[in-house]
Design a protein around this motif. Sequence first.
Motif, mmCIF file in Angstrom:
data_model
loop_
_atom_site.group_PDB
_atom_site.id
_atom_site.type_symbol
_atom_site.label_atom_id
_atom_site.label_comp_id
_atom_site.label_asym_id
_atom_site.label_seq_id
_atom_site.Cartn_x
_atom_site.Cartn_y
_atom_site.Cartn_z
ATOM 1 N N ALA A 195 2.194 -0.158 -12.308
ATOM 2 C CA ALA A 195 1.533 0.021 -11.020
ATOM 3 C C ALA A 195 1.491 1.502 -10.626
ATOM 4 O O ALA A 195 0.487 1.985 -10.105
ATOM 5 C CB ALA A 195 2.242 -0.805 -9.949
ATOM 6 N N ILE B 198 -1.829 -9.317 -11.926
ATOM 7 C CA ILE B 198 -1.951 -8.116 -12.743
ATOM 8 C C ILE B 198 -2.383 -8.523 -14.148
ATOM 9 O O ILE B 198 -1.837 -9.466 -14.721
ATOM 10 C CB ILE B 198 -0.635 -7.327 -12.765
ATOM 11 C CG1 ILE B 198 -0.330 -6.796 -11.351
ATOM 12 C CG2 ILE B 198 -0.690 -6.180 -13.776
ATOM 13 C CD1 ILE B 198 0.969 -6.042 -11.227
ATOM 14 N N TYR C 220 3.097 -5.708 -6.031
ATOM 15 C CA TYR C 220 3.040 -4.273 -6.294
ATOM 16 C C TYR C 220 1.876 -3.635 -5.550
ATOM 17 O O TYR C 220 0.840 -4.265 -5.352
ATOM 18 C CB TYR C 220 2.871 -4.007 -7.802
ATOM 19 C CG TYR C 220 3.988 -4.594 -8.618
ATOM 20 C CD1 TYR C 220 5.125 -3.849 -8.907
ATOM 21 C CD2 TYR C 220 3.917 -5.904 -9.076
ATOM 22 C CE1 TYR C 220 6.165 -4.395 -9.649
ATOM 23 C CE2 TYR C 220 4.958 -6.460 -9.809
ATOM 24 C CZ TYR C 220 6.072 -5.699 -10.092
ATOM 25 O OH TYR C 220 7.091 -6.249 -10.811
ATOM 26 N N THR C 221 2.051 -2.373 -5.178
ATOM 27 C CA THR C 221 0.967 -1.563 -4.642
ATOM 28 C C THR C 221 0.712 -0.447 -5.648
ATOM 29 O O THR C 221 1.369 -0.387 -6.690
ATOM 30 C CB THR C 221 1.334 -0.949 -3.277
ATOM 31 O OG1 THR C 221 2.386 0.004 -3.467
ATOM 32 C CG2 THR C 221 1.771 -2.016 -2.278
ATOM 33 N N LEU C 222 -0.187 0.436 -5.319
ATOM 34 C CA LEU C 222 -0.446 1.582 -6.191
ATOM 35 C C LEU C 222 0.629 2.655 -6.039
ATOM 36 O O LEU C 222 0.538 3.718 -6.626
ATOM 37 C CB LEU C 222 -1.835 2.164 -5.903
ATOM 38 C CG LEU C 222 -2.993 1.235 -6.249
ATOM 39 C CD1 LEU C 222 -4.318 1.855 -5.809
ATOM 40 C CD2 LEU C 222 -3.025 0.903 -7.727
ATOM 41 N N TRP D 262 -0.720 -7.924 -7.464
ATOM 42 C CA TRP D 262 -1.042 -6.838 -6.546
ATOM 43 C C TRP D 262 -0.835 -7.352 -5.123
ATOM 44 O O TRP D 262 -1.130 -8.505 -4.828
ATOM 45 C CB TRP D 262 -2.476 -6.373 -6.736
ATOM 46 C CG TRP D 262 -2.724 -5.732 -8.061
ATOM 47 C CD1 TRP D 262 -3.468 -6.230 -9.095
ATOM 48 C CD2 TRP D 262 -2.210 -4.483 -8.518
ATOM 49 N NE1 TRP D 262 -3.444 -5.377 -10.158
ATOM 50 C CE2 TRP D 262 -2.679 -4.283 -9.829
ATOM 51 C CE3 TRP D 262 -1.396 -3.512 -7.948
ATOM 52 C CZ2 TRP D 262 -2.352 -3.153 -10.569
ATOM 53 C CZ3 TRP D 262 -1.079 -2.385 -8.695
ATOM 54 C CH2 TRP D 262 -1.554 -2.215 -9.980
ATOM 55 N N GLU E 122 6.507 -2.143 -12.489
ATOM 56 C CA GLU E 122 6.549 -1.080 -11.486
ATOM 57 C C GLU E 122 5.978 0.226 -12.056
ATOM 58 O O GLU E 122 5.199 0.920 -11.402
ATOM 59 C CB GLU E 122 7.979 -0.861 -11.007
ATOM 60 C CG GLU E 122 8.058 0.092 -9.832
ATOM 61 C CD GLU E 122 9.436 0.124 -9.204
ATOM 62 O OE1 GLU E 122 9.694 1.092 -8.473
ATOM 63 O OE2 GLU E 122 10.244 -0.799 -9.428
ATOM 64 N N HIS F 179 -1.285 3.250 -12.452
ATOM 65 C CA HIS F 179 -2.553 2.960 -11.780
ATOM 66 C C HIS F 179 -2.732 3.898 -10.581
ATOM 67 O O HIS F 179 -3.800 4.458 -10.369
ATOM 68 C CB HIS F 179 -2.580 1.504 -11.276
ATOM 69 C CG HIS F 179 -2.941 0.487 -12.306
ATOM 70 N ND1 HIS F 179 -2.036 0.009 -13.220
ATOM 71 C CD2 HIS F 179 -4.102 -0.164 -12.547
ATOM 72 C CE1 HIS F 179 -2.621 -0.902 -13.981
ATOM 73 N NE2 HIS F 179 -3.883 -1.018 -13.602
#
Length: 191
Positions: free
Chosen positions: A172, A66, A29-31, A82, A169, A175
């Motif tokens: 993330a 995470i 996952y990314t931001l 991440w 998801e 975040h």
Amino acid sequence: MKRLIKALPAIAMAGLLGACSSTPPLQFYTLGPLAPPPASPAPASTGASLVVGPVSVPATIDRLLIVRLAGSRADVAEHHRWAAPLKTEIARRVAADLARRSPYARSVAWPQASIAEPTLSVPIDVLRFEADGFERVTLEAVWTVRQNGRDLASRRFNATEAITAPTFEALASAHGRLVDALAAEIAGALP
């Protein structure tokens, strides 16, 4: 030897069962995508530059796995990670957002080599960046805008964002929305 021969069917069965089971695939996952640009972005300044970072994060989240909290217990999601270290992702996202919101179009994330002596630097100390289950994420950070070693502005950011669904998801994305709010606050303090 007879014991071994009698045990072979059980060993073979255990091997077959082990081969049939599989671990879930790793999810990265990314931001999330950047927020839409502001309606009227600031005009770019010529020659001015900005470096975001360094960004420090607490050791409990300074990992690719995470982490979610449940009271005093930390749940590490073994198969949900991440895509990059959070301190790198935070610096990259804030720099990209500031490039769109401020006159500092030459805004990059630390560490960088493209800007030898930036006009401004923005170090960020993340104090908390915690997910409370799948309910909410909290970001608490202290940031400073510096020019030539002199602090121009320094503030404590503290915000909570609801997680819209009980998925990693959505976690993330929450975040990411908090990091966008941090970037907006910093953009408002830039000269």
